[in-house]
Design a protein around this motif. Structure first.
Motif, PDB file in Angstrom:
ATOM      1  N   LEU A 225      47.871 -25.327 -20.665  1.00 46.31           N
ATOM      2  CA  LEU A 225      48.041 -25.399 -22.118  1.00 46.31           C
ATOM      3  C   LEU A 225      48.357 -24.028 -22.706  1.00 46.31           C
TER       4      LEU A 225
ATOM      5  N   ARG B 289      49.310 -33.895 -26.322  1.00 39.86           N
ATOM      6  CA  ARG B 289      48.804 -35.230 -25.952  1.00 39.86           C
ATOM      7  C   ARG B 289      47.290 -35.232 -25.772  1.00 39.86           C
ATOM      8  N   ARG B 290      46.620 -34.297 -26.447  1.00 44.42           N
ATOM      9  CA  ARG B 290      45.158 -34.163 -26.407  1.00 44.42           C
ATOM     10  C   ARG B 290      44.645 -33.917 -24.983  1.00 44.42           C
ATOM     11  N   GLU B 291      45.419 -33.149 -24.235  1.00 45.05           N
ATOM     12  CA  GLU B 291      45.079 -32.879 -22.839  1.00 45.05           C
ATOM     13  C   GLU B 291      43.727 -32.182 -22.688  1.00 45.05           C
TER      14      GLU B 291
ATOM     15  N   GLY C  38      46.393 -29.515 -27.308  1.00 44.42           N
ATOM     16  CA  GLY C  38      47.541 -29.996 -26.548  1.00 44.42           C
ATOM     17  C   GLY C  38      48.239 -31.121 -27.287  1.00 44.42           C
TER      18      GLY C  38
ATOM     19  N   THR D  93      43.919 -27.119 -16.410  1.00 44.95           N
ATOM     20  CA  THR D  93      44.439 -27.708 -17.647  1.00 44.95           C
ATOM     21  C   THR D  93      44.489 -26.666 -18.750  1.00 44.95           C
TER      22      THR D  93
ATOM     23  N   ARG E 289      40.832 -34.697 -23.080  1.00 45.05           N
ATOM     24  CA  ARG E 289      40.676 -35.542 -21.887  1.00 45.05           C
ATOM     25  C   ARG E 289      40.098 -34.751 -20.709  1.00 45.05           C
ATOM     26  N   ALA E 290      40.559 -33.518 -20.537  1.00 41.43           N
ATOM     27  CA  ALA E 290      40.058 -32.688 -19.433  1.00 41.43           C
ATOM     28  C   ALA E 290      38.580 -32.369 -19.621  1.00 41.43           C
TER      29      ALA E 290
END
Length: 191
Positions: free
Chosen positions: A38, A11-13, A9, A34, A16-17
């Protein structure tokens, strides 16, 4: 043509998830949401960029080799006591699992060829239940199709999967190689 899209992602989603899920701060549904968001965003970005051959099944929560091993049912028996929760078993295979009832290590990890990236080494055992253990490749193709995006599913091939793998410890002393499983896993690929 695109061979695959970065899964983390913008924003490095995904990172983080995953960390939130692993720490118990969020649940599996949140992690899956999430991941779906993505995938949808990445397929849409590629379509808008004019890419004609958009890949699906290039997304993974952890490791694409592990995903493929699960597809053919290559689940070491030590993970069976974890039950039917596929996400718990998936991450136990990837990271190990310790709680009041179980203590199982992660599968071996090794370098992807001579890069700084790693993959989980599939284990093949004579008594493994070779069967379609995951429909991820089909599910993600249909997920994109529902968004109106035709994709080209990408998949690690059967010979590559076997050559990246190893025999289970109890079968390692036998005079055979992982390629001896080819006739057993080909029908799963066809299915």
């Amino acid at each position: 043509m695109n061979l695959g899209f970065s899964r983390i992602g913008a924003r490095r989603e995904l990172k983080r998830a995953l960390e939130s899920y692993w720490s118990g701060q969020s649940d599996a549904a949140s992690l899956e949401q999430t991941a779906a968001s993505l995938r949808s965003r990445h397929w849409t970005l590629q379509r808008h960029a004019g890419i004609q051959s958009i890949p699906s099944n290039d997304f993974s929560l952890y490791d694409h080799v592990l995903d493929t091993a699960l597809m053919v049912g290559a689940i070491p028996s030590r993970y069976a006591p974890l039950g039917a929760d596929s996400l718990t078993r998936y991450f136990a295979m990837a990271r190990g699992h310790q709680d009041a009832h179980f203590d199982v290590p992660a599968m071996e990890m090794t370098k992807w060829f001579d890069t700084n990236y790693h993959y989980l080494v599939p284990e093949f055992a004579r008594d493994m239940d070779v069967r379609l253990g995951s429909t991820k490749v089909i599910d993600e193709y249909l997920e994109a199709k529902a968004l109106g995006i035709e994709t080209r599913p990408v998949i690690l091939g059967p010979v590559s999967l076997l050559l990246l793998g190893k025999l289970s410890q109890r079968d390692a002393d036998k005079a055979e190689s992982t390629l001896s499983f080819l006739d057993r896993i080909l029908p799963v690929y066809a299915e």
